[in-house]
Scaffold this motif. Sequence first.
Motif, PDB file in Angstrom:
ATOM      1  N   SER A 455       0.870  -0.958   0.272  1.00 31.74           N
ATOM      2  CA  SER A 455       0.173  -0.066   0.299  1.00 31.74           C
ATOM      3  C   SER A 455       1.125   1.428   0.017  1.00 31.74           C
ATOM      4  CB  SER A 455      -0.706  -0.011   1.464  1.00 31.74           C
ATOM      5  OG  SER A 455      -0.315  -0.041   2.432  1.00 31.74           O
ATOM      6  N   ILE A 456       1.975   1.268   0.565  1.00 30.98           N
ATOM      7  CA  ILE A 456       3.042   2.416   0.684  1.00 30.98           C
ATOM      8  C   ILE A 456       3.373   2.555  -0.713  1.00 30.98           C
ATOM      9  CG2 ILE A 456       5.079   3.277   1.571  1.00 30.98           C
ATOM     10  CD1 ILE A 456       4.797   1.747   4.266  1.00 30.98           C
ATOM     11  N   VAL A 457       3.934   1.568  -1.529  1.00 34.53           N
ATOM     12  CA  VAL A 457       4.370   1.524  -2.790  1.00 34.53           C
ATOM     13  C   VAL A 457       3.526   2.170  -3.623  1.00 34.53           C
ATOM     14  CG1 VAL A 457       5.543   0.405  -4.737  1.00 34.53           C
ATOM     15  CG2 VAL A 457       6.168  -0.167  -2.552  1.00 34.53           C
ATOM     16  N   GLU A 458       2.161   1.544  -3.596  1.00 32.54           N
ATOM     17  CA  GLU A 458       1.226   1.699  -4.541  1.00 32.54           C
ATOM     18  C   GLU A 458       0.837   3.460  -4.101  1.00 32.54           C
ATOM     19  OE1 GLU A 458      -2.330  -0.631  -3.404  1.00 32.54           O
ATOM     20  OE2 GLU A 458      -1.085  -2.311  -4.275  1.00 32.54           O
ATOM     21  N   ALA A 459       0.948   3.960  -3.023  1.00 36.86           N
ATOM     22  CA  ALA A 459       0.490   5.384  -2.884  1.00 36.86           C
ATOM     23  C   ALA A 459       1.527   6.026  -3.731  1.00 36.86           C
ATOM     24  CB  ALA A 459       0.536   5.784  -1.349  1.00 36.86           C
ATOM     25  N   HIS A 460       2.961   5.838  -3.740  1.00 38.17           N
ATOM     26  CA  HIS A 460       3.978   6.499  -4.337  1.00 38.17           C
ATOM     27  C   HIS A 460       3.549   6.494  -5.883  1.00 38.17           C
ATOM     28  CE1 HIS A 460       5.770   6.493  -0.312  1.00 38.17           C
ATOM     29  NE2 HIS A 460       6.349   7.693  -0.823  1.00 38.17           N
ATOM     30  N   ILE A 461       3.410   5.173  -6.168  1.00 31.02           N
ATOM     31  CA  ILE A 461       3.217   4.947  -7.839  1.00 31.02           C
ATOM     32  C   ILE A 461       1.919   5.877  -8.344  1.00 31.02           C
ATOM     33  CG2 ILE A 461       2.507   3.568  -9.596  1.00 31.02           C
ATOM     34  CD1 ILE A 461       5.318   3.204  -8.819  1.00 31.02           C
ATOM     35  N   ASP A 462       0.823   5.979  -7.433  1.00 29.92           N
ATOM     36  CA  ASP A 462      -0.190   6.550  -7.974  1.00 29.92           C
ATOM     37  C   ASP A 462      -0.191   8.105  -7.813  1.00 29.92           C
ATOM     38  OD1 ASP A 462      -1.768   4.328  -8.139  1.00 29.92           O
ATOM     39  OD2 ASP A 462      -2.548   4.382  -6.305  1.00 29.92           O
ATOM     40  N   LYS A 463       0.802   8.649  -7.085  1.00 32.07           N
ATOM     41  CA  LYS A 463       0.957  10.060  -7.028  1.00 32.07           C
ATOM     42  C   LYS A 463       1.721  10.484  -8.253  1.00 32.07           C
ATOM     43  CE  LYS A 463       1.150  10.909  -1.890  1.00 32.07           C
ATOM     44  NZ  LYS A 463       1.901  10.981  -0.894  1.00 32.07           N
ATOM     45  N   LEU A 464       2.642   9.532  -8.660  1.00 32.97           N
ATOM     46  CA  LEU A 464       3.609  10.118  -9.687  1.00 32.97           C
ATOM     47  C   LEU A 464       2.651   9.848 -11.162  1.00 32.97           C
ATOM     48  CD1 LEU A 464       6.876   8.388  -9.048  1.00 32.97           C
ATOM     49  CD2 LEU A 464       6.472  10.391  -8.981  1.00 32.97           C
ATOM     50  N   ILE A 465       1.727   9.007 -11.152  1.00 33.95           N
ATOM     51  CA  ILE A 465       0.720   8.767 -12.312  1.00 33.95           C
ATOM     52  C   ILE A 465      -0.384   9.932 -12.168  1.00 33.95           C
ATOM     53  CG2 ILE A 465      -1.085   7.405 -13.133  1.00 33.95           C
ATOM     54  CD1 ILE A 465       0.298   4.925 -11.841  1.00 33.95           C
ATOM     55  N   SER A 466      -0.510  10.556 -11.166  1.00 33.62           N
ATOM     56  CA  SER A 466      -1.418  11.426 -11.053  1.00 33.62           C
ATOM     57  C   SER A 466      -0.891  12.941 -11.612  1.00 33.62           C
ATOM     58  CB  SER A 466      -2.036  11.742  -9.697  1.00 33.62           C
ATOM     59  OG  SER A 466      -1.143  11.991  -8.716  1.00 33.62           O
ATOM     60  N   LYS A 467       0.461  12.697 -11.243  1.00 29.14           N
ATOM     61  CA  LYS A 467       1.273  14.213 -11.849  1.00 29.14           C
ATOM     62  C   LYS A 467       1.536  13.949 -13.415  1.00 29.14           C
ATOM     63  CE  LYS A 467       1.577  16.311  -7.892  1.00 29.14           C
ATOM     64  NZ  LYS A 467       1.252  17.837  -7.580  1.00 29.14           N
ATOM     65  N   ASN A 468       1.145  12.906 -13.816  1.00 30.13           N
ATOM     66  CA  ASN A 468       1.397  12.577 -15.317  1.00 30.13           C
ATOM     67  C   ASN A 468       3.070  12.409 -15.433  1.00 30.13           C
ATOM     68  OD1 ASN A 468      -1.444  12.768 -16.583  1.00 30.13           O
ATOM     69  ND2 ASN A 468      -1.678  14.544 -15.753  1.00 30.13           N
ATOM     70  N   LEU A 469       3.798  12.295 -14.762  1.00 36.44           N
ATOM     71  CA  LEU A 469       5.062  11.848 -14.860  1.00 36.44           C
ATOM     72  C   LEU A 469       5.397  10.483 -15.399  1.00 36.44           C
ATOM     73  CD1 LEU A 469       6.550  13.849 -11.891  1.00 36.44           C
ATOM     74  CD2 LEU A 469       6.663  14.535 -14.173  1.00 36.44           C
ATOM     75  N   ILE A 470       4.481   9.423 -15.005  1.00 39.16           N
ATOM     76  CA  ILE A 470       4.761   8.118 -15.524  1.00 39.16           C
ATOM     77  C   ILE A 470       3.297   7.570 -16.136  1.00 39.16           C
ATOM     78  CG2 ILE A 470       6.620   7.794 -14.128  1.00 39.16           C
ATOM     79  CD1 ILE A 470       4.764   5.899 -12.220  1.00 39.16           C
ATOM     80  N   GLN A 471       3.323   6.768 -17.016  1.00 42.21           N
ATOM     81  CA  GLN A 471       2.093   6.293 -17.557  1.00 42.21           C
ATOM     82  C   GLN A 471       2.194   4.852 -17.212  1.00 42.21           C
ATOM     83  OE1 GLN A 471       4.283   7.738 -19.895  1.00 42.21           O
ATOM     84  NE2 GLN A 471       3.847   9.757 -19.030  1.00 42.21           N
ATOM     85  N   VAL A 472       0.679   4.449 -16.935  1.00 38.24           N
ATOM     86  CA  VAL A 472       0.544   2.831 -16.983  1.00 38.24           C
ATOM     87  C   VAL A 472       0.528   2.202 -17.926  1.00 38.24           C
ATOM     88  CG1 VAL A 472      -1.320   1.195 -15.944  1.00 38.24           C
ATOM     89  CG2 VAL A 472      -1.126   3.434 -14.876  1.00 38.24           C
TER      90      VAL A 472
END
Length: 797
Positions: A455-472
């Motif tokens: 859940s900690i890792v997912e939170a960081h990944i989701d933040k970077l995705i929401s900032k449009n810096l990475i893509q799923v």
Amino acid sequence: MAEAAVATVICKAVEIAGYLLSGRMNDQPNNLQENISWIESHMRILQSYLEDAESKKNGSSHEVANLIISIRDLAYDVEDILDAYLSEIQSHNTRGRFQFLKHASCMLCYGVKTNNFVVEIEKIKKRGAALEVCGRNCGITVDSSAAVPSSNADLWGSRKLFLRAPESKIFGREETLQKLEEALVRENNRCRIVSIVGPGGVGKTTVAKRIYHKVKDEFQSAAIVYISQEPKVGEILLDIAKQVGLNKDERNEDLEKNLYSFLEDKRYVIFLDDVWDTKIWDRLRNVIPTNSENGSRIIVTSRSADVGRYIGGGESSLIPLNILSENEGRELFFDLIFSASEEPLPPILKDIGEEIVVRCGGLPLALVVAVGMLQSKERSKHAWNEILASMKEGDENDCLNILALSYHDLPFQLKPFFLYFGVFPEGREIFVSELTRLWLAEKLIQVDGFRKLDSIVEAHIDKLISKNLIQVSRRRSDGRVRSCRIHDLLHKLCIQMAEDSNFFSTHNNLLQSIANLSGLKYFKLKGEFIVLPPSISRLKKLETLEVRSGVIVPRSILEMNRLKHLILIDVSIDESTHNSSHLVSMFDHHRVDVALENLETLHFRFDNWFYIKPSSIRKMSNLRKLCVSNYPHREMMKVLDTTALEKLEALKLGLDCLSMMRIEWLNLSQYQYLVKLHLCMHTKIKGSFEFPPNLVKITFESIYILGDLIEPLKKLFKLEIIKLKNCRAEQLDFSGEHNYPQLQVLVLWDTDFSELVVDEKGMPKLDTILYQPYPFPPLPTIPERLEKMMVTTDHYS
């Protein structure tokens, strides 16, 4: 990077404090705990200093930049001290208290090292105090209200001018423009907000400007304003008031009240460009009426999907803007080139232009910047190749400066997580599991006991995705991110930022000197015909070793008992480097003893030459994740039919069952903590099977499924996901009252079955079915209840 170094020190200080407070270290000096606490608290203070200092370092003051470097160096020095002392503590603990007392020389050595540790920390305290004084002299405060970096002022100014500049040409956005226009002019009296979201430079402002100017004459009042990263509400409202026509007296008297009253009676359209967070909207919504019934519209652009969703009131308000296709990018590039000059383009320049288009990766901003650079050069092969070479070699350019704004906007603590994407090769699919191991090794993540690691890792990944810096790139069957990608230019930005701050660097001929990397914690190697030297076994701090695809590894790695995570995929063992007394006989060649009792993760794809003895695996009592392929079935049963691996949380078995026609029993009921199970057996299943009682997800792959395997799953009260991949079955029965009580996701992937039985009582909580039909007819009929829950399997795996 300074913030990463500081974060790592904090985690290590907490880890040592845990040892000291646990009661296992009663023979510590009185001031030892005090010094450890000082390190943690003071590093948190310096962490706050960095938040303000980072926003000022691009300014004219060299003192601020030097302060950041000094904080980083201090953190690295503290880390070295903690590493040395933490190793001594762990060694002290593993000897056992009474055994340790038998060796007076060891006790004396430990005492000397502890006293040396205290002396070194006193030196660190003096340096820390000097840094605080330097910070105050530079105007750095703990309670930061970071201003916009002065070096970005020109960029902000150019964006403001761009809002009122002539419209740019648009390619590949016809569908988006049509969707926007329909949303804005649709007959609906309620105020509607549309949020255009996408990464920086993708063309959000260009698209929004085009549609704004096309529809604004249909409204009574209109305004277009740029919000920026550090918005000033008063200036924004004043700008809106002037554009919509509020008279000067009312603007000067009570701006917010009069503007609200004015807009309340109007059908208006307002374009808020580049909104970075939700706080500014919370202020503006009190002045811009959104509950009117006049058919008003608000257009928002943002790099963050979360911000757009918040302002628009839900998912339906979002209009994502993706990068251009290669054809669309090519069309935009050459249109811009030919608009600057009517002279025909020589074939050689056209070929170079094609390479530049590919390099820009479909990002309109990158294409525009590239054309701008080309227009300032002569039209020659040499000049154009210089531009192309600069893009390939990673030299700083205007495009990266603009993209860097997205990076600078990241929360302070999130920046090192983003920079880690630069460690991976450009264009590579990046798996979340890999990032997790890296972040853990760097101690960027600290499991606090209240939240699980995932859940900690997912939170960081989701933040970077929401900032449009990475893509799923791909998602798991439950919707969580499995892998992601990063745009080439942003990857380039990661490397540039990381190397500038000494966060990481690249090396050649690393293998020859690997033994010198005494502090190495994570090592990954992939390639053909590469021999890993035996000296790697001398790395006492190495925690994660991942080797894949054709690498020859020394036998000694199987005795590195400090390893926590070992991943060996398609490798060969070089027995010649091992002591002859430990060589296995020809008769026993396939069975290998190991000494890896501290492993928490073992991922091993076995070949026909060897496999780890079951007795060795049973000694790995700390294992939490076990993934093995091609392991002999009967030998694996010797491993699992015990309570030795009681801590297992995830288990993936790829068993060698080619010599067996059928598996008749499997008992995993003793594994109370096992929540994920993946079975790949390439055989028929019939017999007695018991599963872990707390199982949450189960995957069956390449199995001829009979009822004996499915039946025990019906009453598992925590089972949420069932995934069938490349399986065969006569009938799949998911019906029956109280059966599959918690099942939420059902995945049927290339699975051949003749009948799927469901009713209204079974699977009461099912809400998603991922279905990829078996490629050969006849295809079964899918019940109507499941058809309503089907979602596309694109980007899922």
